[in-house]
Design an enzyme around this catalytic site. Structure first.
Site, PDB file in Angstrom:
ATOM      1  N   ASP A  14     -17.363 -15.632 -33.839  1.00 53.79           N
ATOM      2  CA  ASP A  14     -18.645 -16.337 -33.684  1.00 53.79           C
ATOM      3  C   ASP A  14     -19.085 -17.059 -34.953  1.00 53.79           C
ATOM      4  O   ASP A  14     -20.278 -17.223 -35.209  1.00 53.79           O
ATOM      5  CB  ASP A  14     -19.765 -15.363 -33.241  1.00 53.79           C
ATOM      6  N   LYS A  17     -16.540 -21.750 -34.771  1.00 51.23           N
ATOM      7  CA  LYS A  17     -15.250 -22.440 -34.601  1.00 51.23           C
ATOM      8  C   LYS A  17     -15.380 -23.580 -33.596  1.00 51.23           C
ATOM      9  O   LYS A  17     -14.852 -24.670 -33.799  1.00 51.23           O
ATOM     10  CB  LYS A  17     -14.176 -21.435 -34.119  1.00 51.23           C
ATOM     11  N   ASN A  39     -12.765 -13.496 -23.636  1.00 54.13           N
ATOM     12  CA  ASN A  39     -13.644 -12.749 -24.554  1.00 54.13           C
ATOM     13  C   ASN A  39     -14.280 -13.723 -25.547  1.00 54.13           C
ATOM     14  O   ASN A  39     -15.342 -13.461 -26.095  1.00 54.13           O
ATOM     15  CB  ASN A  39     -12.866 -11.644 -25.296  1.00 54.13           C
ATOM     16  N   GLY A  41     -16.247 -16.980 -26.900  1.00 54.31           N
ATOM     17  CA  GLY A  41     -17.353 -17.819 -26.457  1.00 54.31           C
ATOM     18  C   GLY A  41     -17.591 -18.847 -27.532  1.00 54.31           C
ATOM     19  O   GLY A  41     -18.058 -18.507 -28.606  1.00 54.31           O
ATOM     20  N   HIS A  42     -17.202 -20.086 -27.279  1.00 49.86           N
ATOM     21  CA  HIS A  42     -17.313 -21.137 -28.280  1.00 49.86           C
ATOM     22  C   HIS A  42     -18.375 -22.139 -27.816  1.00 49.86           C
ATOM     23  O   HIS A  42     -18.204 -22.782 -26.784  1.00 49.86           O
ATOM     24  CB  HIS A  42     -15.958 -21.827 -28.488  1.00 49.86           C
ATOM     25  N   THR A  43     -19.452 -22.212 -28.573  1.00 48.24           N
ATOM     26  CA  THR A  43     -20.578 -23.046 -28.165  1.00 48.24           C
ATOM     27  C   THR A  43     -20.544 -24.389 -28.878  1.00 48.24           C
ATOM     28  O   THR A  43     -20.328 -24.441 -30.081  1.00 48.24           O
ATOM     29  CB  THR A  43     -21.910 -22.341 -28.493  1.00 48.24           C
ATOM     30  N   THR A 126     -15.580  -6.646 -24.827  1.00 43.34           N
ATOM     31  CA  THR A 126     -16.345  -7.556 -23.967  1.00 43.34           C
ATOM     32  C   THR A 126     -16.171  -7.175 -22.490  1.00 43.34           C
ATOM     33  O   THR A 126     -16.818  -7.765 -21.627  1.00 43.34           O
ATOM     34  CB  THR A 126     -15.863  -9.006 -24.164  1.00 43.34           C
ATOM     35  N   GLN A 219     -11.864 -15.445 -31.806  1.00 43.40           N
ATOM     36  CA  GLN A 219     -12.245 -14.254 -32.564  1.00 43.40           C
ATOM     37  C   GLN A 219     -12.178 -14.549 -34.079  1.00 43.40           C
ATOM     38  O   GLN A 219     -12.248 -15.697 -34.470  1.00 43.40           O
ATOM     39  CB  GLN A 219     -11.373 -13.042 -32.202  1.00 43.40           C
ATOM     40  N   THR A 296     -21.259 -12.155 -23.826  1.00 44.10           N
ATOM     41  CA  THR A 296     -21.850 -10.957 -23.225  1.00 44.10           C
ATOM     42  C   THR A 296     -23.359 -10.884 -23.403  1.00 44.10           C
ATOM     43  O   THR A 296     -24.002  -9.989 -22.850  1.00 44.10           O
ATOM     44  CB  THR A 296     -21.234  -9.685 -23.856  1.00 44.10           C
ATOM     45  N   LYS A 326     -23.828 -22.548 -40.535  1.00 48.83           N
ATOM     46  CA  LYS A 326     -25.168 -21.978 -40.348  1.00 48.83           C
ATOM     47  C   LYS A 326     -25.906 -21.749 -41.654  1.00 48.83           C
ATOM     48  O   LYS A 326     -26.634 -20.771 -41.810  1.00 48.83           O
ATOM     49  CB  LYS A 326     -25.068 -20.687 -39.516  1.00 48.83           C
ATOM     50  N   SER A 404     -22.123 -26.699 -42.543  1.00 48.73           N
ATOM     51  CA  SER A 404     -22.829 -27.016 -41.309  1.00 48.73           C
ATOM     52  C   SER A 404     -24.307 -26.644 -41.449  1.00 48.73           C
ATOM     53  O   SER A 404     -24.634 -25.549 -41.905  1.00 48.73           O
ATOM     54  CB  SER A 404     -22.180 -26.248 -40.158  1.00 48.73           C
ATOM     55  N   SER A 406     -26.781 -27.361 -38.845  1.00 49.06           N
ATOM     56  CA  SER A 406     -27.446 -27.077 -37.563  1.00 49.06           C
ATOM     57  C   SER A 406     -26.344 -26.989 -36.518  1.00 49.06           C
ATOM     58  O   SER A 406     -25.185 -27.312 -36.796  1.00 49.06           O
ATOM     59  CB  SER A 406     -28.464 -28.166 -37.179  1.00 49.06           C
TER      60      SER A 406
HETATM   61  P1  GDP Z   1     -17.424 -19.443 -32.244  1.00 46.30           P
HETATM   62  O1  GDP Z   1     -17.139 -18.318 -31.329  1.00 46.30           O
HETATM   63  O2  GDP Z   1     -16.828 -19.275 -33.594  1.00 46.30           O
HETATM   64  O3  GDP Z   1     -17.112 -20.787 -31.660  1.00 46.30           O
HETATM   65  O4  GDP Z   1     -19.007 -19.422 -32.480  1.00 46.30           O
HETATM   66  P2  GDP Z   1     -20.128 -19.246 -31.343  1.00 46.30           P
HETATM   67  O5  GDP Z   1     -20.246 -20.517 -30.612  1.00 46.30           O
HETATM   68  O6  GDP Z   1     -19.906 -18.006 -30.555  1.00 46.30           O
HETATM   69  O7  GDP Z   1     -21.409 -18.929 -32.222  1.00 46.30           O
HETATM   70  C1  GDP Z   1     -21.903 -19.822 -33.160  1.00 46.30           C
HETATM   71  C2  GDP Z   1     -23.328 -20.222 -32.731  1.00 46.30           C
HETATM   72  O8  GDP Z   1     -23.982 -20.872 -33.801  1.00 46.30           O
HETATM   73  C3  GDP Z   1     -23.353 -21.194 -31.581  1.00 46.30           C
HETATM   74  O9  GDP Z   1     -24.483 -20.949 -30.785  1.00 46.30           O
HETATM   75  C4  GDP Z   1     -23.464 -22.548 -32.259  1.00 46.30           C
HETATM   76  O10 GDP Z   1     -24.097 -23.526 -31.459  1.00 46.30           O
HETATM   77  C5  GDP Z   1     -24.323 -22.198 -33.442  1.00 46.30           C
HETATM   78  N1  GDP Z   1     -24.071 -22.976 -34.664  1.00 46.30           N
HETATM   79  C6  GDP Z   1     -22.900 -23.504 -35.132  1.00 46.30           C
HETATM   80  N2  GDP Z   1     -23.096 -24.077 -36.340  1.00 46.30           N
HETATM   81  C7  GDP Z   1     -24.403 -23.904 -36.634  1.00 46.30           C
HETATM   82  C8  GDP Z   1     -25.205 -24.245 -37.774  1.00 46.30           C
HETATM   83  O11 GDP Z   1     -24.761 -24.803 -38.765  1.00 46.30           O
HETATM   84  N3  GDP Z   1     -26.521 -23.876 -37.722  1.00 46.30           N
HETATM   85  C9  GDP Z   1     -27.065 -23.230 -36.663  1.00 46.30           C
HETATM   86  N4  GDP Z   1     -28.359 -22.901 -36.718  1.00 46.30           N
HETATM   87  N5  GDP Z   1     -26.334 -22.897 -35.587  1.00 46.30           N
HETATM   88  C10 GDP Z   1     -25.024 -23.226 -35.586  1.00 46.30           C
HETATM   89  P1  IMO Z   2     -15.132 -15.766 -30.468  1.00 45.72           P
HETATM   90  O1  IMO Z   2     -13.878 -16.529 -30.189  1.00 45.72           O
HETATM   91  C1  IMO Z   2     -17.006 -11.985 -31.575  1.00 45.72           C
HETATM   92  C2  IMO Z   2     -15.026  -8.329 -30.185  1.00 45.72           C
HETATM   93  C3  IMO Z   2     -15.753  -7.469 -29.179  1.00 45.72           C
HETATM   94  C4  IMO Z   2     -15.262  -6.107 -29.585  1.00 45.72           C
HETATM   95  C5  IMO Z   2     -13.801  -6.383 -29.956  1.00 45.72           C
HETATM   96  C6  IMO Z   2     -12.809  -6.074 -28.860  1.00 45.72           C
HETATM   97  O2  IMO Z   2     -16.320 -16.224 -29.696  1.00 45.72           O
HETATM   98  O3  IMO Z   2     -15.382 -15.693 -31.932  1.00 45.72           O
HETATM   99  P2  IMO Z   2     -12.165  -7.349 -26.632  1.00 45.72           P
HETATM  100  O4  IMO Z   2     -12.979  -7.674 -25.424  1.00 45.72           O
HETATM  101  O5  IMO Z   2     -11.582  -8.522 -27.313  1.00 45.72           O
HETATM  102  O6  IMO Z   2     -11.144  -6.281 -26.358  1.00 45.72           O
HETATM  103  O7  IMO Z   2     -13.214  -6.672 -27.654  1.00 45.72           O
HETATM  104  O8  IMO Z   2     -13.727  -7.748 -30.296  1.00 45.72           O
HETATM  105  N1  IMO Z   2     -14.850  -9.740 -29.800  1.00 45.72           N
HETATM  106  C7  IMO Z   2     -15.534 -10.763 -30.329  1.00 45.72           C
HETATM  107  N2  IMO Z   2     -16.544 -10.772 -31.223  1.00 45.72           N
HETATM  108  N3  IMO Z   2     -16.505 -13.151 -31.117  1.00 45.72           N
HETATM  109  C8  IMO Z   2     -15.481 -13.159 -30.259  1.00 45.72           C
HETATM  110  O9  IMO Z   2     -14.837 -14.289 -29.887  1.00 45.72           O
HETATM  111  C9  IMO Z   2     -14.970 -11.927 -29.784  1.00 45.72           C
HETATM  112  N4  IMO Z   2     -13.992 -11.582 -28.919  1.00 45.72           N
HETATM  113  C10 IMO Z   2     -13.916 -10.243 -28.964  1.00 45.72           C
HETATM  114  O10 IMO Z   2     -17.147  -7.594 -29.322  1.00 45.72           O
HETATM  115  O11 IMO Z   2     -15.924  -5.671 -30.752  1.00 45.72           O
HETATM  116 MG    MG Z   3     -18.162 -16.953 -30.095  1.00 47.07          MG
END
Ligand code: GDP
Ligand code: IMO
Ligand code: MG
Length: 415
Positions: A14, A17, A39, A41-43, A126, A219, A296, A326, A404, A406
């Protein structure tokens, strides 16, 4: 010869990426996932519109890029079909490896049942069936996406699997109805057929034709099955090495490696997290960073940037540079802490020991700043924010190439 560039999370996932892959995808012809499953979640946020991706690579918003789900990914046909729905004309733009292993409902049922049995020792997965699907792959009883090309053979494999595992499935309370599964897999086969190919060849050919390839990790490095905080990890190699096995590209074909890190640190699920802040600041980071899981909805644990961890991950992945995400979440903090080392049994250490849960973090404090939100040029950052980034660069011994400010695609500083 072109080489594939690599995006990899360097904390516990998270890190942001998705945002960086989406941004960079404009300059790439192919974007490929190589491990993990839904598992992840890329936003992505474009013009304040939010899109959450789980299996589809984050290059999908670039109409020119081809998106690949590599052999190292575990694919739930049900979930990918759901995810594909809002997109139009994916044929020819999305490909799934015939060698990728399949997740069916019983995998997630097993995952959830095992977690329940673990009680207080639960990993905090997850619940998507990731561990059971990779376990089947390694014990050589898995089923692959390519098996959808021969339904009779596939059904035989599933039937064998169920009969071999019946006592275990029963004990876990997991039900498998082969008749229901049959109609399910027939439907998957019909809908997914146009997307299933040998993606290794596609990636080889792309590089040979001088196309630009970007590999998207899921991850983070500390969740790597070998190098992470075992057993509180996911079931794949999340580090750069996973990109080779998970695509079929040799190490010689990997180019630039960009490590994605938050300007602070978060973790979902259980396991050690030395720089976690369990007090007011942790809550403040969670709120300012909207730290709730994309997959989740769980609240993410929050804490400070951890230098030993980032250095370890940078070395593991061979990071050429870091993207610091962030930074705006730290806006308004009077003091910002960075964990610069650990204390273990009375000694100061700056590496990741096996018993990471035994360390005490050693912090250094830095002066905060007012606001960096939306800033797109390094020179326009407040001096304290510049200093903070420079400290990360110096302590981790890795160049910072992007910052980054925002969630929006455009609010990014490139150095
Ligand atoms: P990933 O799993 O590595 O792709 O990251 P996620 O998408 O799960 O979580 C990152 C969260 O931070 C998402 O909701 C993004 O929209 C948000 N985000 C990414 N870069 C920034 C930033 O520079 N500032 C803020 N406030 N939010 C960000
Ligand atoms: P992204 O790609 C954050 C964590 C779970 C748990 C552990 C094992 O969005 O960064 P799993 O379901 O993979 O067997 O769970 O890994 N986990 C993540 N934590 N970001 C993720 O993916 C994750 N994918 C799995 O919370 O601790
Ligand atoms: Mg994520």
């Amino acid at each position: 010869m072109n080489r594939a560039d690599l995006i990899v999370g360097i904390q516990w996932g998270d890190e942001g990426k998705g945002k960086i892959v989406d941004l960079l995808a404009m300059n790439y012809d192919v974007v490929s996932r190589y491990q993990g499953g839904h598992n992840a979640g890329h936003t992505i946020v474009v013009d304040d519109k939010k899109i959450a991706l789980h299996l589809i690579p984050s290059g999908i918003l670039n109409p020119k890029a081809i998106n690949v789900i590599g052999n190292g990914v575990v694919v739930s046909p049900k979930k990918i079909l759901e995810e594909m729905k809002p997109f139009e004309n994916l044929e020819g733009r999305l490909f799934i490896s015939d060698k990728a292993h399949m997740i069916l409902d019983y995998h997630s049922d097993i995952d959830i049942a095992r977690e329940k049995l673990r009680g207080k020792e639960a990993i905090g997965t997850t619940g998507k069936g990731i561990g059971p699907a990779y376990a089947d792959k390694i014990t050589r009883v898995g089923i692959r996406i390519g098996d959808l090309n021969n339904i009779d053979k596939l059904l035989k494999k599933i039937e064998n699997y169920i009969s071999l595992n019946l006592p275990i499935l029963k004990a876990l309370g997991v039900e498998c109805d082969i008749n229901a599964l049959e109609s399910e897999v027939r439907d998957y086969a019909q809908k997914l057929k146009p997307f299933i190919i040998d993606t290794t060849k596609l990636l080889w050919n792309s590089l040979n034709e001088n196309k630009k390839v970007l590999l998207e990790g899921a991850q983070g490095s500390m969740l790597d099955i070998d190098h992470g905080t075992y057993p509180f990890v996911t079931s794949s190699n999340t580090t750069a090495s996973g990109a080779c096995s998970g695509t079929g590209l040799s190490p010689k074909k990997i180019g630039k490696v960009i490590g994605i890190a938050k300007a602070y640190c978060t973790r979902v699920g259980n396991g050690p997290f030395p720089s976690e802040d369990l007090g007011y600041n942790g809550d403040r980071l969670a709120e300012a960073g909207a730290e709730f899981g994309t997959t989740t909805g769980r609240k993410r644990r929050c804490g400070w940037f951890d230098v030993p961890l980032a250095k370890y991950a940078s070395e593991l992945n061979g990071c050429d540079e870091l993207a610091i995400m962030k930074l705006d979440v730290l806006d308004g903090f009077e003091k910002i802490k960075i964990c610069i080392a650990y204390e273990l049994n009375g000694n100061k250490i700056d590496y990741i020991p096996n018993d990471l849960d035994e360390v005490t973090p050693i912090y250094k404090e830095f002066k905060g700043w007012n606001s960096v939100v939306g800033i797109r040029e390094f020179d326009k950052l407040p001096q304290e924010a510049k200093d903070y980034v420079k400290v990360i660069e110096e302590f981790t011994n890795t160049r910072v190439g992007m910052i980054s400010t925002s969630a929006n695609r455009s609010d990014t500083i490139t150095l």
